[in-house]
Scaffold this active site. Sequence first.
Site, mmCIF file in Angstrom:
data_model
loop_
_atom_site.group_PDB
_atom_site.id
_atom_site.type_symbol
_atom_site.label_atom_id
_atom_site.label_comp_id
_atom_site.label_asym_id
_atom_site.label_seq_id
_atom_site.Cartn_x
_atom_site.Cartn_y
_atom_site.Cartn_z
ATOM 1 N N ASP A 25 -42.317 62.577 -5.399
ATOM 2 C CA ASP A 25 -43.250 63.695 -5.620
ATOM 3 C C ASP A 25 -44.676 63.224 -5.906
ATOM 4 O OD1 ASP A 25 -42.472 62.779 -8.128
ATOM 5 O OD2 ASP A 25 -42.208 64.778 -9.001
ATOM 6 N N GLU A 48 -36.898 50.954 -1.584
ATOM 7 C CA GLU A 48 -38.245 50.381 -1.574
ATOM 8 C C GLU A 48 -38.256 48.865 -1.410
ATOM 9 O OE1 GLU A 48 -37.171 52.580 -3.768
ATOM 10 O OE2 GLU A 48 -38.545 54.284 -3.793
ATOM 11 N N HIS A 111 -41.617 62.283 -15.842
ATOM 12 C CA HIS A 111 -40.560 61.487 -15.213
ATOM 13 C C HIS A 111 -41.181 60.230 -14.555
ATOM 14 C CE1 HIS A 111 -42.000 64.184 -11.991
ATOM 15 N NE2 HIS A 111 -41.592 63.299 -11.114
ATOM 16 N N HIS A 112 -40.377 59.230 -14.388
ATOM 17 C CA HIS A 112 -40.771 57.915 -13.850
ATOM 18 C C HIS A 112 -41.716 57.150 -14.781
ATOM 19 C CE1 HIS A 112 -38.806 59.459 -10.398
ATOM 20 N NE2 HIS A 112 -39.836 59.770 -9.650
ATOM 21 N N GLY A 402 -37.880 32.625 -0.698
ATOM 22 C CA GLY A 402 -36.432 32.433 -0.590
ATOM 23 C C GLY A 402 -35.583 33.490 -1.265
ATOM 24 N N ASP A 429 -23.309 36.027 4.902
ATOM 25 C CA ASP A 429 -22.595 37.204 4.407
ATOM 26 C C ASP A 429 -23.105 37.619 3.028
ATOM 27 O OD1 ASP A 429 -21.549 34.833 3.371
ATOM 28 O OD2 ASP A 429 -19.444 35.381 3.620
ATOM 29 N N ASN A 456 -18.726 33.225 5.767
ATOM 30 C CA ASN A 456 -18.060 32.019 5.259
ATOM 31 C C ASN A 456 -17.533 32.259 3.844
ATOM 32 O OD1 ASN A 456 -20.443 32.042 3.883
ATOM 33 N ND2 ASN A 456 -21.312 30.239 4.882
ATOM 34 N N GLY A 458 -18.657 33.612 1.090
ATOM 35 C CA GLY A 458 -19.376 33.346 -0.161
ATOM 36 C C GLY A 458 -20.708 32.666 0.023
ATOM 37 N N GLU A 462 -24.957 27.630 -2.292
ATOM 38 C CA GLU A 462 -24.791 27.433 -3.744
ATOM 39 C C GLU A 462 -23.573 26.547 -4.030
ATOM 40 O OE1 GLU A 462 -27.309 28.201 -5.202
ATOM 41 O OE2 GLU A 462 -27.839 30.317 -5.254
HETATM 42 C C1 LIG Z 1 -32.626 37.472 -4.599
HETATM 43 C C2 LIG Z 1 -31.918 36.166 -4.725
HETATM 44 N N1 LIG Z 1 -30.878 36.034 -5.557
HETATM 45 C C3 LIG Z 1 -30.238 34.848 -5.674
HETATM 46 C C4 LIG Z 1 -30.640 33.764 -4.939
HETATM 47 C C5 LIG Z 1 -29.907 32.432 -5.054
HETATM 48 N N2 LIG Z 1 -29.253 32.131 -3.765
HETATM 49 C C6 LIG Z 1 -29.835 31.336 -2.848
HETATM 50 S S1 LIG Z 1 -28.903 31.134 -1.476
HETATM 51 C C7 LIG Z 1 -27.664 32.081 -2.105
HETATM 52 C C8 LIG Z 1 -26.397 32.286 -1.355
HETATM 53 C C9 LIG Z 1 -26.543 32.641 0.089
HETATM 54 O O1 LIG Z 1 -25.277 32.941 0.582
HETATM 55 P P1 LIG Z 1 -25.046 33.448 2.050
HETATM 56 O O2 LIG Z 1 -26.060 34.450 2.398
HETATM 57 O O3 LIG Z 1 -23.653 33.843 2.187
HETATM 58 O O4 LIG Z 1 -25.397 32.172 2.933
HETATM 59 P P2 LIG Z 1 -24.550 30.808 3.071
HETATM 60 O O5 LIG Z 1 -25.238 29.800 2.219
HETATM 61 O O6 LIG Z 1 -23.153 31.095 2.643
HETATM 62 O O7 LIG Z 1 -24.644 30.454 4.509
HETATM 63 C C10 LIG Z 1 -28.002 32.555 -3.381
HETATM 64 C C11 LIG Z 1 -27.133 33.431 -4.207
HETATM 65 C C12 LIG Z 1 -31.738 33.950 -4.089
HETATM 66 N N3 LIG Z 1 -32.219 32.959 -3.336
HETATM 67 N N4 LIG Z 1 -32.339 35.146 -3.976
HETATM 68 MG MG LIG Z 2 -22.071 32.856 2.976
#
Ligand SMILES: Cc1ncc(C[n+]2csc(CCOP(=O)(O)OP(=O)(O)O)c2C)c(N)n1
Ligand SMILES: [Mg+2]
Length: 546
Positions: A25, A48, A111-112, A402, A429, A456, A458, A462
């Site tokens: 609004d 956003e 609000h906000h 990143g 993923d 993959n 996860g 990391e």
């Molecule tokens: C907003 C944010 N949160 C956390 C991180 C830390 N982080 C960097 S890479 C990553 C995992 C990426 O996983 P995926 O997208 O599945 O790629 P993969 O390495 O498995 O190929 C995370 C959690 C980040 N870079 N940015």
């Molecule tokens: Mg992954």
Amino acid sequence: MNVIEHVLSRLKVIGIADVFGVPGDFAFPVNDAICSDPDMRWIGCCNELNAAYAADGYARIKGVAAVCTTYGVGELSALAGIAGSYAEHLPVFHLVGAPNMSVQAARALMHHTLGNGEYDLFHRMSQPVVCASAIITPQNVAYETERLIAEALYHRRPVYMAFPADMANQPVLGCAQPISTPGGDPNSLAAATDAIVSALAKAGSACILPGILVARAGLQSELLALINASGLPFATMFMAKSVLDEQHPSFIGMYDGKLMNHGVGAFVEGCDRVLAIGTLFTDFNTGAFTANINPDKLISIVHHRVRVGSKVYPNVEMGDILAALAERVPRRGWGADIDPPSLGAPTGTGTDPITADALYPRWANFLRPDDILVAETGTASMGLGFARMPAGASFHNQTLWGSIGWATPAAFGAALAAPDRRVVLVTGDGAHQFTAQEISQFARRDLRPIIFVLNNSGYLIERLLCKNPAIVYNDIAPWSFADLPNALGCRDWFTVRVDTCGELDQALDKAALAKTGVYIEVVTDCYAASRLALKLHDSMQTLYRS
Ligand SMILES: Cc1ncc(C[n+]2csc(CCOP(=O)(O)OP(=O)(O)O)c2C)c(N)n1
Ligand SMILES: [Mg+2]
């Protein structure tokens, strides 16, 4: 013209035809003005943060972009995206609709707000991630709009403009001349040019490291003119990948310190002179700071300054010095005899599982001239960063900021900015789970990207960087990724999940011919990592052991 119409008219002049955002609004006057302008499009996004990422992707292609949010709740959601555009030198205009001035003056509980009568807090929260900001009124709009445009383009950073709702539709008071961006100092330019020309004349070998700031300033053709005139070879670091065409005969490959491409690294570090032009020496741009260029040999050109060894030449504009050098550096051999390294031929067939050596060369072969490749932070971009791009194809990655989740909306922004080019998105993923809903915007706008989701199971990067790869925080909720496009409105897309090399080959063949959007879920083992990711893993393990 009223206040907001004036601002939009000036944004159009600098190339902004689309505004990403979510309405609210307090922002209605801004939202309405954008929708009533026949030469502007309102590009609604799912939230956003995604809108800010989409604007970031759009700015990577068009040079500028805008995002519009409502007060407090909307603008704070966008903030992490705006911060990314700041870190990565993208001029994004953040237009924020704010409560009426009279309400602000009364410190009313609206609000906000935080309910404490403070109305300047969100503006102050934004200030560290923009290069300039203003609360726009009829009295200041003419002047402030010119100032903010000049600042955004000079620094190549975002700016913040807030529009109190009762001010936005009022007539503009006063007028202002456009502010011309200051030119450089001709004496400093001449001295810097002489110093570089004479340093190169004495050098037995030399090369260029083109940096991302060249692209941000839109100076690729000026740098190309220097390379073509001088014959200087160039190697590219990760953040600047594809700033110059990787099929150019002077390209010698990706330079990543001691981590990858040792032949390229040995040549660069062995050169008598290295010209870093718009290059940022960040961690992921230097092979985790393993790049070792002797500072005495380094010539550094950034947007508004030159350094030769330890001597600094201030107020030299990058475009001016590139033009001067193209005229003065003679063509000669510079000691490079290197063919750019490649990812090699893909391995695996039929029912073989999709390993890294099966996947990355296949992806490299899939790319076509003029593609826009948006590669998410994670193991996938670390692999694709070493694929040689076809002529005219560009690689986009958020190497410094990143923030995972960036790539999906950024690819949407890029596709909107370049509807005639093929956009290829490669995301992990885990990252995709942040912002996957934005794929719906491609279908809504009849854009046909090719999306690869690397499943993959996860956060692989990391897993490789932390002490215990199997630790629970690197697992994610399992999703049926290939079912998402249909649920998200991408109904006629070619969507498939592939577990084997044979299925991947078939999917790639179909994708190459598809006339619709494409969404391919590529399933690999949870430890199938690209080479650079494995190298980083090795260096972390050494660190943990020591
Ligand atoms: C907003 C944010 N949160 C956390 C991180 C830390 N982080 C960097 S890479 C990553 C995992 C990426 O996983 P995926 O997208 O599945 O790629 P993969 O390495 O498995 O190929 C995370 C959690 C980040 N870079 N940015
Ligand atoms: Mg992954």
